[in-house]
Design a protein around this motif. Structure first.
Motif, PDB file in Angstrom:
ATOM      1  N   GLY A  58       0.822  -1.216   0.000  1.00  0.00           N
ATOM      2  CA  GLY A  58       0.000   0.000   0.000  1.00  0.00           C
ATOM      3  C   GLY A  58       0.848   1.254   0.000  1.00  0.00           C
ATOM      4  O   GLY A  58       1.813   1.396  -0.753  1.00  0.00           O
ATOM      5  N   THR A  59       0.497   2.164   0.904  1.00  0.00           N
ATOM      6  CA  THR A  59       1.205   3.439   0.993  1.00  0.00           C
ATOM      7  C   THR A  59       2.680   3.229   1.346  1.00  0.00           C
ATOM      8  O   THR A  59       3.553   3.925   0.829  1.00  0.00           O
ATOM      9  CB  THR A  59       0.483   4.321   2.040  1.00  0.00           C
ATOM     10  N   ALA A  60       2.956   2.265   2.206  1.00  0.00           N
ATOM     11  CA  ALA A  60       4.344   1.993   2.590  1.00  0.00           C
ATOM     12  C   ALA A  60       5.171   1.563   1.368  1.00  0.00           C
ATOM     13  O   ALA A  60       6.362   1.873   1.265  1.00  0.00           O
ATOM     14  CB  ALA A  60       4.385   0.915   3.674  1.00  0.00           C
ATOM     15  N   ILE A 103       8.973  -2.029   5.248  1.00  0.00           N
ATOM     16  CA  ILE A 103       8.338  -0.784   5.718  1.00  0.00           C
ATOM     17  C   ILE A 103       6.885  -1.075   6.081  1.00  0.00           C
ATOM     18  O   ILE A 103       6.145  -1.630   5.269  1.00  0.00           O
ATOM     19  CB  ILE A 103       8.385   0.318   4.632  1.00  0.00           C
ATOM     20  N   SER A 104       6.506  -0.716   7.303  1.00  0.00           N
ATOM     21  CA  SER A 104       5.129  -0.968   7.726  1.00  0.00           C
ATOM     22  C   SER A 104       4.732  -0.021   8.857  1.00  0.00           C
ATOM     23  O   SER A 104       5.448   0.086   9.856  1.00  0.00           O
ATOM     24  CB  SER A 104       4.994  -2.418   8.210  1.00  0.00           C
ATOM     25  N   GLN A 105       3.642   0.668   8.692  1.00  0.00           N
ATOM     26  CA  GLN A 105       3.135   1.534   9.757  1.00  0.00           C
ATOM     27  C   GLN A 105       2.757   0.686  10.965  1.00  0.00           C
ATOM     28  O   GLN A 105       3.207   0.918  12.080  1.00  0.00           O
ATOM     29  CB  GLN A 105       1.924   2.327   9.241  1.00  0.00           C
ATOM     30  N   SER A 106       1.919  -0.316  10.725  1.00  0.00           N
ATOM     31  CA  SER A 106       1.358  -1.095  11.842  1.00  0.00           C
ATOM     32  C   SER A 106       2.349  -2.096  12.419  1.00  0.00           C
ATOM     33  O   SER A 106       2.278  -2.445  13.594  1.00  0.00           O
ATOM     34  CB  SER A 106       0.125  -1.859  11.363  1.00  0.00           C
ATOM     35  N   GLY A 107       3.232  -2.588  11.567  1.00  0.00           N
ATOM     36  CA  GLY A 107       4.131  -3.662  11.994  1.00  0.00           C
ATOM     37  C   GLY A 107       3.436  -5.005  12.059  1.00  0.00           C
ATOM     38  O   GLY A 107       4.006  -5.987  12.557  1.00  0.00           O
ATOM     39  N   GLU A 108       2.207  -5.085  11.548  1.00  0.00           N
ATOM     40  CA  GLU A 108       1.444  -6.340  11.646  1.00  0.00           C
ATOM     41  C   GLU A 108       0.972  -6.863  10.286  1.00  0.00           C
ATOM     42  O   GLU A 108       0.269  -7.880  10.247  1.00  0.00           O
ATOM     43  CB  GLU A 108       0.222  -6.140  12.558  1.00  0.00           C
ATOM     44  N   THR A 109       1.291  -6.187   9.226  1.00  0.00           N
ATOM     45  CA  THR A 109       0.798  -6.608   7.908  1.00  0.00           C
ATOM     46  C   THR A 109       1.368  -7.977   7.540  1.00  0.00           C
ATOM     47  O   THR A 109       2.588  -8.151   7.446  1.00  0.00           O
ATOM     48  CB  THR A 109       1.183  -5.546   6.853  1.00  0.00           C
ATOM     49  N   MET A 110       0.485  -8.928   7.338  1.00  0.00           N
ATOM     50  CA  MET A 110       0.931 -10.309   7.144  1.00  0.00           C
ATOM     51  C   MET A 110       1.774 -10.478   5.875  1.00  0.00           C
ATOM     52  O   MET A 110       2.778 -11.194   5.883  1.00  0.00           O
ATOM     53  CB  MET A 110      -0.296 -11.239   7.104  1.00  0.00           C
ATOM     54  N   LEU A 362     -12.055  -1.450   3.743  1.00  0.00           N
ATOM     55  CA  LEU A 362     -10.628  -1.384   4.103  1.00  0.00           C
ATOM     56  C   LEU A 362     -10.427  -1.573   5.605  1.00  0.00           C
ATOM     57  O   LEU A 362     -11.307  -1.253   6.403  1.00  0.00           O
ATOM     58  CB  LEU A 362     -10.033  -0.024   3.709  1.00  0.00           C
ATOM     59  N   ALA A 363      -9.246  -2.067   5.940  1.00  0.00           N
ATOM     60  CA  ALA A 363      -8.870  -2.171   7.355  1.00  0.00           C
ATOM     61  C   ALA A 363      -7.529  -1.482   7.549  1.00  0.00           C
ATOM     62  O   ALA A 363      -6.727  -1.402   6.620  1.00  0.00           O
ATOM     63  CB  ALA A 363      -8.753  -3.632   7.754  1.00  0.00           C
ATOM     64  N   LYS A 364      -7.301  -0.974   8.737  1.00  0.00           N
ATOM     65  CA  LYS A 364      -6.053  -0.260   9.012  1.00  0.00           C
ATOM     66  C   LYS A 364      -4.851  -1.189   8.892  1.00  0.00           C
ATOM     67  O   LYS A 364      -3.807  -0.796   8.403  1.00  0.00           O
ATOM     68  CB  LYS A 364      -6.116   0.371  10.408  1.00  0.00           C
ATOM     69  N   SER A 365      -4.987  -2.386   9.401  1.00  0.00           N
ATOM     70  CA  SER A 365      -3.879  -3.310   9.148  1.00  0.00           C
ATOM     71  C   SER A 365      -4.473  -4.667   8.806  1.00  0.00           C
ATOM     72  O   SER A 365      -5.460  -5.109   9.395  1.00  0.00           O
ATOM     73  CB  SER A 365      -2.909  -3.357  10.327  1.00  0.00           C
ATOM     74  N   VAL A 366      -3.883  -5.274   7.792  1.00  0.00           N
ATOM     75  CA  VAL A 366      -4.437  -6.505   7.250  1.00  0.00           C
ATOM     76  C   VAL A 366      -3.543  -7.651   7.674  1.00  0.00           C
ATOM     77  O   VAL A 366      -2.421  -7.812   7.192  1.00  0.00           O
ATOM     78  CB  VAL A 366      -4.565  -6.426   5.707  1.00  0.00           C
ATOM     79  N   THR A 367      -4.065  -8.469   8.597  1.00  0.00           N
ATOM     80  CA  THR A 367      -3.243  -9.504   9.217  1.00  0.00           C
ATOM     81  C   THR A 367      -3.512 -10.890   8.635  1.00  0.00           C
ATOM     82  O   THR A 367      -3.281 -11.900   9.287  1.00  0.00           O
ATOM     83  CB  THR A 367      -3.467  -9.496  10.746  1.00  0.00           C
TER      84      THR A 367
HETATM   85  C1  BG6 Z   1      -3.464  -1.489   4.076  1.00  0.00           C
HETATM   86  C2  BG6 Z   1      -3.905  -0.184   4.670  1.00  0.00           C
HETATM   87  O1  BG6 Z   1      -4.321  -2.518   4.122  1.00  0.00           O
HETATM   88  O2  BG6 Z   1      -2.176  -1.787   4.547  1.00  0.00           O
HETATM   89  C3  BG6 Z   1      -3.011   0.847   3.990  1.00  0.00           C
HETATM   90  O3  BG6 Z   1      -5.277   0.073   4.410  1.00  0.00           O
HETATM   91  C4  BG6 Z   1      -1.563   0.562   4.316  1.00  0.00           C
HETATM   92  O4  BG6 Z   1      -3.351   2.166   4.402  1.00  0.00           O
HETATM   93  C5  BG6 Z   1      -1.197  -0.906   4.033  1.00  0.00           C
HETATM   94  O5  BG6 Z   1      -0.735   1.403   3.575  1.00  0.00           O
HETATM   95  C6  BG6 Z   1       0.130  -1.285   4.642  1.00  0.00           C
HETATM   96  O6  BG6 Z   1       0.024  -1.188   6.046  1.00  0.00           O
HETATM   97  P1  BG6 Z   1       1.259  -1.123   6.994  1.00  0.00           P
HETATM   98  O7  BG6 Z   1       0.718  -1.065   8.384  1.00  0.00           O
HETATM   99  O8  BG6 Z   1       2.061  -2.371   6.750  1.00  0.00           O
HETATM  100  O9  BG6 Z   1       2.051   0.103   6.642  1.00  0.00           O
END
Ligand code: BG6
Length: 369
Positions: A58-60, A103-110, A362-367
Protein backbone atom coordinates in the motif's frame (compact mmCIF):
# COMPACT_ATOMS: atom_id res chain seq x y z
CA UNK A 1 -9.55 12.84 20.91
CA UNK A 2 -9.87 14.24 17.38
CA UNK A 3 -8.46 17.46 18.82
CA UNK A 4 -11.20 19.65 17.38
CA UNK A 5 -11.00 18.15 13.89
CA UNK A 6 -13.98 16.47 12.21
CA UNK A 7 -11.91 13.44 11.28
CA UNK A 8 -8.76 11.75 12.50
CA UNK A 9 -7.42 12.06 8.98
CA UNK A 10 -7.57 15.87 9.13
CA UNK A 11 -5.85 15.80 12.49
CA UNK A 12 -3.18 13.44 11.21
CA UNK A 13 -2.56 15.55 8.09
CA UNK A 14 -2.12 18.58 10.36
CA UNK A 15 0.28 16.67 12.61
CA UNK A 16 2.71 16.00 9.78
CA UNK A 17 5.22 18.77 10.51
CA UNK A 18 5.59 17.45 14.06
CA UNK A 19 5.71 13.81 12.92
CA UNK A 20 8.50 14.65 10.49
CA UNK A 21 10.44 16.64 13.09
CA UNK A 22 10.00 13.90 15.71
CA UNK A 23 11.31 11.26 13.31
CA UNK A 24 14.48 13.32 12.80
CA UNK A 25 14.90 14.10 16.48
CA UNK A 26 18.14 12.80 18.01
CA UNK A 27 19.27 11.31 14.71
CA UNK A 28 21.31 14.27 13.47
CA UNK A 29 24.21 15.34 15.69
CA UNK A 30 25.53 18.86 16.28
CA UNK A 31 28.07 18.45 13.49
CA UNK A 32 25.28 17.64 11.02
CA UNK A 33 26.10 13.92 10.74
CA UNK A 34 23.66 11.09 11.21
CA UNK A 35 23.80 8.97 14.34
CA UNK A 36 21.81 5.81 13.83
CA UNK A 37 23.49 3.53 16.37
CA UNK A 38 20.00 2.27 17.18
CA UNK A 39 20.12 0.35 13.88
CA UNK A 40 22.13 -2.42 15.50
CA UNK A 41 23.66 -3.28 12.14
CA UNK A 42 27.32 -2.29 12.34
CA UNK A 43 28.94 0.15 9.94
CA UNK A 44 31.22 -2.73 8.89
CA UNK A 45 28.20 -4.84 7.92
CA UNK A 46 26.58 -1.92 6.12
CA UNK A 47 29.74 -1.43 4.09
CA UNK A 48 29.40 -5.03 2.89
CA UNK A 49 25.83 -4.65 1.60
CA UNK A 50 25.71 -5.30 -2.14
CA UNK A 51 21.98 -5.03 -2.71
CA UNK A 52 19.00 -3.44 -0.99
CA UNK A 53 15.53 -4.93 -1.36
CA UNK A 54 12.52 -3.06 -0.04
CA UNK A 55 9.25 -4.88 0.67
CA UNK A 56 6.00 -3.22 1.72
CA UNK A 57 2.30 -2.87 0.92
CA UNK A 58 0.00 0.00 0.00
CA UNK A 59 1.20 3.44 0.99
CA UNK A 60 4.34 1.99 2.59
CA UNK A 61 5.20 0.49 -0.81
CA UNK A 62 5.08 3.97 -2.31
CA UNK A 63 7.52 5.17 0.34
CA UNK A 64 9.76 2.29 -0.76
CA UNK A 65 9.55 3.32 -4.40
CA UNK A 66 10.77 6.80 -3.45
CA UNK A 67 13.50 5.33 -1.23
CA UNK A 68 14.95 3.51 -4.22
CA UNK A 69 15.82 6.80 -5.95
CA UNK A 70 17.53 8.08 -2.79
CA UNK A 71 19.39 4.85 -1.98
CA UNK A 72 20.72 4.31 -5.48
CA UNK A 73 21.69 7.95 -5.91
CA UNK A 74 23.46 8.45 -2.59
CA UNK A 75 24.95 5.00 -2.09
CA UNK A 76 25.29 3.47 -5.59
CA UNK A 77 23.97 0.20 -4.14
CA UNK A 78 21.40 -1.45 -6.43
CA UNK A 79 17.95 -1.31 -4.87
CA UNK A 80 14.80 -3.22 -5.74
CA UNK A 81 11.35 -2.45 -4.42
CA UNK A 82 8.71 -5.10 -4.38
CA UNK A 83 5.16 -5.53 -3.22
CA UNK A 84 5.48 -7.76 -0.17
CA UNK A 85 2.63 -9.95 -1.44
CA UNK A 86 4.59 -10.80 -4.60
CA UNK A 87 8.03 -11.13 -3.11
CA UNK A 88 8.46 -14.66 -1.83
CA UNK A 89 6.49 -16.27 -4.62
CA UNK A 90 9.01 -15.43 -7.32
CA UNK A 91 12.03 -17.01 -5.62
CA UNK A 92 13.95 -13.73 -5.20
CA UNK A 93 17.74 -13.75 -5.28
CA UNK A 94 18.95 -12.94 -1.79
CA UNK A 95 22.09 -13.56 0.19
CA UNK A 96 24.01 -12.62 3.32
CA UNK A 97 25.04 -9.30 1.78
CA UNK A 98 21.48 -8.31 0.85
CA UNK A 99 19.84 -5.75 3.11
CA UNK A 100 16.08 -6.17 3.13
CA UNK A 101 14.05 -3.21 4.36
CA UNK A 102 10.47 -3.93 5.45
CA UNK A 103 8.34 -0.78 5.72
CA UNK A 104 5.13 -0.97 7.73
CA UNK A 105 3.13 1.53 9.76
CA UNK A 106 1.36 -1.09 11.84
CA UNK A 107 4.13 -3.66 11.99
CA UNK A 108 1.44 -6.34 11.65
CA UNK A 109 0.80 -6.61 7.91
CA UNK A 110 0.93 -10.31 7.14
CA UNK A 111 2.17 -9.95 3.56
CA UNK A 112 5.12 -7.89 4.76
CA UNK A 113 5.81 -10.23 7.66
CA UNK A 114 5.89 -13.27 5.36
CA UNK A 115 8.25 -11.44 2.99
CA UNK A 116 10.68 -10.63 5.78
CA UNK A 117 10.57 -14.17 7.14
CA UNK A 118 11.44 -15.41 3.68
CA UNK A 119 14.36 -12.96 3.48
CA UNK A 120 15.73 -14.06 6.84
CA UNK A 121 15.48 -17.71 5.79
CA UNK A 122 17.75 -16.82 2.87
CA UNK A 123 20.30 -15.39 5.33
CA UNK A 124 19.65 -11.72 4.60
CA UNK A 125 19.59 -9.01 7.24
CA UNK A 126 16.21 -7.32 7.67
CA UNK A 127 15.76 -3.73 8.77
CA UNK A 128 12.22 -2.74 9.71
CA UNK A 129 10.95 0.81 9.30
CA UNK A 130 7.94 0.81 11.55
CA UNK A 131 5.62 3.13 13.47
CA UNK A 132 4.40 0.73 16.15
CA UNK A 133 6.68 -0.08 19.05
CA UNK A 134 7.10 -3.74 19.80
CA UNK A 135 4.90 -4.93 16.92
CA UNK A 136 5.60 -8.19 15.12
CA UNK A 137 7.59 -6.91 12.13
CA UNK A 138 10.27 -5.10 14.16
CA UNK A 139 10.35 -8.00 16.66
CA UNK A 140 11.18 -10.43 13.88
CA UNK A 141 13.70 -8.14 12.17
CA UNK A 142 17.43 -7.82 12.81
CA UNK A 143 17.10 -4.09 13.32
CA UNK A 144 14.48 -1.39 13.44
CA UNK A 145 14.29 2.29 12.73
CA UNK A 146 11.09 3.57 14.29
CA UNK A 147 9.11 6.35 12.68
CA UNK A 148 7.75 8.74 15.28
CA UNK A 149 4.43 9.66 13.71
CA UNK A 150 2.47 8.80 16.85
CA UNK A 151 -0.67 6.67 16.60
CA UNK A 152 -2.33 6.83 13.19
CA UNK A 153 -6.06 6.10 13.45
CA UNK A 154 -7.47 6.97 10.02
CA UNK A 155 -7.27 3.95 7.73
CA UNK A 156 -5.71 5.93 4.89
CA UNK A 157 -2.11 6.62 5.82
CA UNK A 158 -0.85 10.23 5.84
CA UNK A 159 1.58 11.18 8.60
CA UNK A 160 3.00 7.67 8.76
CA UNK A 161 3.84 7.95 5.05
CA UNK A 162 5.77 11.19 5.49
CA UNK A 163 7.73 9.71 8.39
CA UNK A 164 8.43 6.55 6.38
CA UNK A 165 9.96 8.81 3.74
CA UNK A 166 12.07 10.55 6.39
CA UNK A 167 13.25 7.19 7.74
CA UNK A 168 14.09 6.01 4.22
CA UNK A 169 16.11 9.18 3.54
CA UNK A 170 17.93 8.67 6.86
CA UNK A 171 18.82 5.10 5.92
CA UNK A 172 19.95 6.16 2.44
CA UNK A 173 22.02 9.05 3.75
CA UNK A 174 23.46 6.92 6.54
CA UNK A 175 24.47 4.19 4.11
CA UNK A 176 26.09 6.91 2.02
CA UNK A 177 27.80 8.33 5.09
CA UNK A 178 29.26 5.04 6.36
CA UNK A 179 30.33 3.87 2.92
CA UNK A 180 31.69 7.25 1.81
CA UNK A 181 30.55 8.09 -1.69
CA UNK A 182 31.41 10.92 -4.02
CA UNK A 183 28.17 12.56 -2.85
CA UNK A 184 29.63 13.44 0.57
CA UNK A 185 29.02 17.19 0.18
CA UNK A 186 25.54 16.65 -1.22
CA UNK A 187 24.73 14.30 1.67
CA UNK A 188 25.78 16.98 4.16
CA UNK A 189 23.65 19.58 2.38
CA UNK A 190 20.62 17.28 2.23
CA UNK A 191 20.89 16.50 5.94
CA UNK A 192 20.70 20.25 6.56
CA UNK A 193 17.69 20.58 4.23
CA UNK A 194 16.01 17.61 5.85
CA UNK A 195 16.35 19.17 9.28
CA UNK A 196 14.41 22.20 8.01
CA UNK A 197 11.79 20.32 6.00
CA UNK A 198 9.15 20.19 8.69
CA UNK A 199 8.73 23.99 8.35
CA UNK A 200 8.17 23.54 4.62
CA UNK A 201 5.46 20.93 5.28
CA UNK A 202 3.87 23.45 7.65
CA UNK A 203 3.92 26.11 4.93
CA UNK A 204 2.17 23.76 2.51
CA UNK A 205 -0.56 23.10 5.07
CA UNK A 206 -1.16 26.83 5.43
CA UNK A 207 -2.05 27.20 1.74
CA UNK A 208 -4.51 24.33 1.27
CA UNK A 209 -7.83 26.20 1.06
CA UNK A 210 -7.78 26.49 -2.78
CA UNK A 211 -7.03 22.74 -2.96
CA UNK A 212 -10.11 21.99 -0.85
CA UNK A 213 -12.21 24.27 -3.03
CA UNK A 214 -10.93 22.54 -6.15
CA UNK A 215 -11.68 19.12 -4.68
CA UNK A 216 -15.28 20.10 -3.92
CA UNK A 217 -15.72 21.31 -7.50
CA UNK A 218 -14.70 17.86 -8.80
CA UNK A 219 -17.00 15.82 -6.59
CA UNK A 220 -19.07 14.52 -9.50
CA UNK A 221 -16.14 13.39 -11.65
CA UNK A 222 -15.61 9.70 -12.37
CA UNK A 223 -11.87 9.60 -12.99
CA UNK A 224 -8.79 11.56 -11.99
CA UNK A 225 -5.36 10.84 -13.44
CA UNK A 226 -2.03 11.61 -11.78
CA UNK A 227 1.27 12.08 -13.58
CA UNK A 228 4.76 12.37 -12.20
CA UNK A 229 8.31 11.60 -13.06
CA UNK A 230 11.37 10.49 -11.08
CA UNK A 231 10.33 10.68 -7.39
CA UNK A 232 7.16 12.43 -8.56
CA UNK A 233 6.02 9.15 -10.10
CA UNK A 234 5.46 7.33 -6.77
CA UNK A 235 3.89 10.55 -5.51
CA UNK A 236 1.42 10.28 -8.41
CA UNK A 237 0.73 6.65 -7.44
CA UNK A 238 0.13 7.70 -3.85
CA UNK A 239 -2.21 10.52 -4.93
CA UNK A 240 -4.22 8.02 -6.96
CA UNK A 241 -4.29 5.47 -4.12
CA UNK A 242 -5.59 8.09 -1.68
CA UNK A 243 -8.39 8.98 -4.07
CA UNK A 244 -9.40 5.34 -4.56
CA UNK A 245 -9.33 4.63 -0.83
CA UNK A 246 -11.21 7.73 0.27
CA UNK A 247 -13.32 9.02 -2.61
CA UNK A 248 -14.02 5.60 -4.21
CA UNK A 249 -13.15 7.17 -7.53
CA UNK A 250 -11.27 5.64 -10.38
CA UNK A 251 -7.80 7.10 -10.18
CA UNK A 252 -4.52 6.10 -11.75
CA UNK A 253 -0.97 7.30 -11.44
CA UNK A 254 1.36 7.18 -14.41
CA UNK A 255 4.99 7.91 -15.08
CA UNK A 256 4.69 10.99 -17.27
CA UNK A 257 7.15 9.57 -19.80
CA UNK A 258 4.75 6.67 -20.38
CA UNK A 259 1.92 8.97 -21.38
CA UNK A 260 2.77 8.73 -25.05
CA UNK A 261 2.95 4.93 -24.85
CA UNK A 262 -0.70 4.49 -23.97
CA UNK A 263 -2.39 6.55 -21.27
CA UNK A 264 -2.68 9.64 -23.47
CA UNK A 265 -5.55 7.82 -25.20
CA UNK A 266 -7.54 8.35 -22.00
CA UNK A 267 -7.33 12.13 -22.19
CA UNK A 268 -10.65 13.75 -23.02
CA UNK A 269 -12.44 17.05 -22.55
CA UNK A 270 -12.45 18.22 -18.95
CA UNK A 271 -10.73 15.13 -17.48
CA UNK A 272 -8.89 16.24 -14.33
CA UNK A 273 -5.19 15.41 -14.53
CA UNK A 274 -2.92 16.18 -11.61
CA UNK A 275 0.70 16.69 -12.59
CA UNK A 276 3.58 16.70 -10.12
CA UNK A 277 6.28 18.88 -11.64
CA UNK A 278 9.92 18.27 -10.71
CA UNK A 279 12.04 21.21 -9.67
CA UNK A 280 13.32 23.31 -12.60
CA UNK A 281 16.66 23.29 -10.78
CA UNK A 282 18.43 19.95 -10.36
CA UNK A 283 17.27 17.51 -13.00
CA UNK A 284 15.89 20.25 -15.23
CA UNK A 285 15.60 18.04 -18.32
CA UNK A 286 12.80 16.18 -16.58
CA UNK A 287 11.13 19.44 -15.67
CA UNK A 288 11.05 20.55 -19.30
CA UNK A 289 9.72 17.18 -20.44
CA UNK A 290 6.87 17.32 -17.95
CA UNK A 291 5.98 20.85 -19.04
CA UNK A 292 5.63 19.46 -22.60
CA UNK A 293 3.39 16.69 -21.22
CA UNK A 294 1.17 19.30 -19.59
CA UNK A 295 0.92 21.15 -22.90
CA UNK A 296 0.05 17.92 -24.72
CA UNK A 297 -2.75 16.91 -22.38
CA UNK A 298 -4.14 20.42 -22.21
CA UNK A 299 -4.23 20.60 -26.01
CA UNK A 300 -6.48 17.51 -25.79
CA UNK A 301 -8.86 19.18 -23.39
CA UNK A 302 -7.65 17.89 -20.01
CA UNK A 303 -8.23 20.05 -16.95
CA UNK A 304 -4.67 20.44 -15.69
CA UNK A 305 -4.02 20.58 -11.96
CA UNK A 306 -0.35 21.41 -11.63
CA UNK A 307 1.75 21.00 -8.50
CA UNK A 308 4.89 23.04 -9.01
CA UNK A 309 7.64 24.68 -7.03
CA UNK A 310 7.28 28.32 -5.98
CA UNK A 311 8.91 30.54 -8.58
CA UNK A 312 8.48 28.05 -11.44
CA UNK A 313 6.75 30.36 -13.93
CA UNK A 314 7.05 28.10 -17.00
CA UNK A 315 4.00 26.07 -15.96
CA UNK A 316 1.69 29.06 -15.45
CA UNK A 317 0.28 29.27 -19.01
CA UNK A 318 -0.70 25.58 -19.01
CA UNK A 319 -2.15 25.18 -15.53
CA UNK A 320 -5.92 25.39 -15.09
CA UNK A 321 -5.22 25.08 -11.38
CA UNK A 322 -1.83 25.75 -9.86
CA UNK A 323 -0.79 24.37 -6.48
CA UNK A 324 2.47 25.79 -5.16
CA UNK A 325 4.95 23.86 -3.05
CA UNK A 326 8.22 25.13 -1.54
CA UNK A 327 11.51 24.52 -3.30
CA UNK A 328 13.34 21.47 -1.96
CA UNK A 329 16.20 19.28 -3.17
CA UNK A 330 14.82 17.02 -5.93
CA UNK A 331 14.85 13.84 -3.86
CA UNK A 332 13.04 15.43 -0.92
CA UNK A 333 10.17 16.87 -2.97
CA UNK A 334 7.73 14.03 -2.12
CA UNK A 335 7.62 15.31 1.48
CA UNK A 336 5.91 18.49 0.31
CA UNK A 337 4.26 17.31 -2.93
CA UNK A 338 2.22 14.55 -1.27
CA UNK A 339 0.48 16.83 1.21
CA UNK A 340 -1.84 18.60 -1.28
CA UNK A 341 -2.83 15.19 -2.68
CA UNK A 342 -3.85 13.99 0.80
CA UNK A 343 -5.91 17.13 1.37
CA UNK A 344 -7.44 16.79 -2.11
CA UNK A 345 -8.55 13.18 -1.53
CA UNK A 346 -9.84 13.87 1.98
CA UNK A 347 -11.93 16.83 0.82
CA UNK A 348 -13.28 14.95 -2.20
CA UNK A 349 -14.32 12.08 0.04
CA UNK A 350 -16.11 14.49 2.36
CA UNK A 351 -17.84 16.20 -0.57
CA UNK A 352 -19.05 12.80 -1.77
CA UNK A 353 -20.40 11.99 1.66
CA UNK A 354 -17.95 9.18 2.35
CA UNK A 355 -16.72 8.01 5.72
CA UNK A 356 -13.23 9.51 5.73
CA UNK A 357 -11.63 7.65 8.63
CA UNK A 358 -13.16 4.25 7.88
CA UNK A 359 -13.46 3.81 4.12
CA UNK A 360 -15.62 0.93 2.99
CA UNK A 361 -13.97 -2.50 2.62
CA UNK A 362 -10.63 -1.38 4.10
CA UNK A 363 -8.87 -2.17 7.35
CA UNK A 364 -6.05 -0.26 9.01
CA UNK A 365 -3.88 -3.31 9.15
CA UNK A 366 -4.44 -6.50 7.25
CA UNK A 367 -3.24 -9.50 9.22
CA UNK A 368 -4.12 -12.15 6.66
CA UNK A 369 -2.22 -12.96 3.49
C1 BG6 B 1 -3.46 -1.49 4.08
C2 BG6 B 1 -3.91 -0.18 4.67
O1 BG6 B 1 -4.32 -2.52 4.12
O2 BG6 B 1 -2.18 -1.79 4.55
C3 BG6 B 1 -3.01 0.85 3.99
O3 BG6 B 1 -5.28 0.07 4.41
C4 BG6 B 1 -1.56 0.56 4.32
O4 BG6 B 1 -3.35 2.17 4.40
C5 BG6 B 1 -1.20 -0.91 4.03
O5 BG6 B 1 -0.74 1.40 3.57
C6 BG6 B 1 0.13 -1.28 4.64
O6 BG6 B 1 0.02 -1.19 6.05
P1 BG6 B 1 1.26 -1.12 6.99
O7 BG6 B 1 0.72 -1.07 8.38
O8 BG6 B 1 2.06 -2.37 6.75
O9 BG6 B 1 2.05 0.10 6.64
Amino acid sequence: EKGGYDYFMLKEIAEQPKAVADTLLGRIDAAGSLTLDELRISAAELREVDKVVIVACGTAFHAGLIAKYAIEHWTRIPCEVELASEFRYRDPILGARSLVIAISQSGETMDTLMALRHAREQGSKVLAICNTNGSTIPRESDAVLYTHAGPEVAVASTKAFLTQLVACYLVALYLGQVRGTKWGDEIQAVIRDLSRISNEVERVLETMEPVRELARSLADKKTVLFLGRHVGYPVALEGALKLKELAYMHAEGFAAGELKHGPIALIEEDLPVVVVVPSPRGRSVLHDKIVSNIQEIRARGARTIVIAEEGDETVVPYADHLIRIPATPTLLQPLVATVPLQVFACELATARGNEVDQPRNLAKSVTVE
